[in-house]
Design an enzyme around this catalytic site. Structure first.
Site, PDB file in Angstrom:
ATOM      1  N   GLU A  95      14.649 -11.358  80.463  1.00 20.90           N
ATOM      2  CA  GLU A  95      13.237 -11.689  80.271  1.00 20.90           C
ATOM      3  C   GLU A  95      12.665 -11.115  78.988  1.00 20.90           C
ATOM      4  OE1 GLU A  95      12.362 -11.465  85.071  1.00 20.90           O
ATOM      5  OE2 GLU A  95      11.306 -10.115  83.717  1.00 20.90           O
ATOM      6  N   CYS A 108       7.983  -8.174  73.767  1.00 16.98           N
ATOM      7  CA  CYS A 108       8.663  -7.234  74.664  1.00 16.98           C
ATOM      8  C   CYS A 108      10.026  -7.833  74.987  1.00 16.98           C
ATOM      9  CB  CYS A 108       7.845  -7.027  75.934  1.00 16.98           C
ATOM     10  SG  CYS A 108       8.664  -5.970  77.159  1.00 16.98           S
ATOM     11  N   CYS A 115      19.769  -3.613  85.570  1.00 14.85           N
ATOM     12  CA  CYS A 115      19.611  -2.208  85.179  1.00 14.85           C
ATOM     13  C   CYS A 115      20.344  -1.324  86.168  1.00 14.85           C
ATOM     14  CB  CYS A 115      18.124  -1.845  85.151  1.00 14.85           C
ATOM     15  SG  CYS A 115      17.797  -0.201  84.447  1.00 14.85           S
ATOM     16  N   CYS A 340       8.143  -6.569  84.662  1.00 17.50           N
ATOM     17  CA  CYS A 340       9.544  -6.624  84.249  1.00 17.50           C
ATOM     18  C   CYS A 340      10.474  -6.914  85.424  1.00 17.50           C
ATOM     19  CB  CYS A 340       9.931  -5.297  83.600  1.00 17.50           C
ATOM     20  SG  CYS A 340      11.607  -5.295  83.021  1.00 17.50           S
TER      21      CYS A 340
END
Length: 353
Positions: A95, A108, A115, A340
């Site tokens: 993203e 961003c 993750c 996020c």
């Protein structure tokens, strides 16, 4: 021919390209032209390289491929924030976000697919880490978001923040190479001081940034200046305590002279008391810094909610009264999946390669 078995052209150095060309009987100086097309002109195909002969372009096509990033989905918020789902060459999704403001236009970007950290408030923290992004994939996100800024708002991109999916310092070499190609005159030639890398706090890698004398800005996702609370919110704190981070930050500042930003999301009844502000003030005295108090954009996977407005105001006022530079960052894209990981986590398992 299956492009998946071809080498990624963007993993080749200019010297690699020169050797390849000379071995094939081509002029070595063409390597510089190819490199310029890739990184300065953001070419995404060999056919765009119009100052090369068709024979040379065909030769490149036989040996190399562009592992392109494309826009798979896009959401535009009523506040003009644009959330983007980027499809990678292997089918994975990451993203990015375009964040317009009066004085800047910020991209961003992500550094990993998923993750490995498990921050409790973050949608990406509920996903597994599949792989690191390559420098070209980081670069592509910036190029594509820059195009959106120009197409939608007729405004150039001014800033880049590594605050998307993943922990940038756990993909250290690729992130720094990506930043090099974004800032290099041979690349996009953006100013290093317009780039901010945000980390959840990997102490030894903060020291490595210092040793490498990086020119970009550093932000630490802090969210609590108390080890017990931070352990709960961000389990990485169990192996990177506030004391260890403080030592790393002192080292970073001594080497670079760069003021650090602390990011502090205020969660209702978790870290929004005056005592929390007092602990944050004490931590802020370690090195010159500024603090961004951030409104929380809630996610379905977590129980956290944003602090009440009066608590945020008291928190800010306490720090300002102590002489701390404080900004309150309002949540953007509340009407879209702007937090996020929210887009990527909606993808059903097995829907990506």
């Amino acid at each position: 021919m299956n492009t998946q078995v071809l080498k990624d052209i963007r993993k080749q150095t200019i010297q690699d390209l020169k050797i390849f060309l000379e071995e094939k009987g081509e002029k070595g100086f063409r390597a510089k032209q190819i490199y310029e097309w890739i990184w300065n002109k953001s070419a995404s195909s060999f056919d765009e390289m119009t100052n090369l002969s068709i024979k040379t372009r065909d030769l490149l096509k036989e040996s190399f491929a562009f592992q392109k990033v494309t826009i798979a989905q896009k959401q535009v918020s009523s506040d003009k924030t644009i959330k983007v789902g980027f499809r990678l060459f292997d089918g994975n999704l990451v993203e990015g976000v375009l964040i317009p403001a009066d004085d800047r236009m910020t991209a961003c970007v992500s550094s990993q697919v998923g993750c490995s950290l498990t921050c409790k408030f973050c949608a990406t923290g509920y996903m597994e880490r599949k792989r690191n992004l390559e420098p070209g994939e980081i670069y592509d996100q910036v190029v594509l978001i820059r195009q959106l800024a120009e197409e939608h708002y007729n405004t150039p991109l001014t800033n880049i923040v590594f605050m998307g999916m993943g922990e940038p310092l756990l993909n250290y070499a690729n992130v720094l190479k990506g930043i090099e190609m974004i800032t290099s005159p041979e690349g996009l030639n953006m100013a290093s001081k317009r780039i901010t890398l945000s980390t959840a706090g990997v102490a030894k890698m903060i020291k490595k940034l210092a040793d490498d004398e990086v020119k970009f800005n550093l932000a630490l996702s802090l969210h609590a200046a108390n080890d017990v609370k931070r352990n709960e919110i961000m389990p990485i704190n169990e192996t990177n305590s506030l004391e260890a981070l403080g030592e790393a930050l002192r080292y970073f500042y001594k080497k670079t002279g760069t003021r650090v930003t602390y990011e502090y999301i205020v969660f209702h009844d978790v870290n929004d008391q005056i005592e929390d502000a007092r602990e944050l003030y004490e931590f802020s005295k370690i090195i010159p810094c500024k603090i961004n108090i951030i409104e929380y954009n809630p996610i379905a996977e977590a129980d956290y909610v944003n602090a009440k407005e009066d608590r945020i105001e008291k928190f800010r006022a306490f720090l300002e009264a102590k002489g701390v530079t404080v900004n309150v960052r309002r949540s953007r894209g509340k009407d879209i999946d702007a937090a996020c990981g929210q887009l990527a986590i909606k993808e059903k398992p097995g829907s990506v390669a």
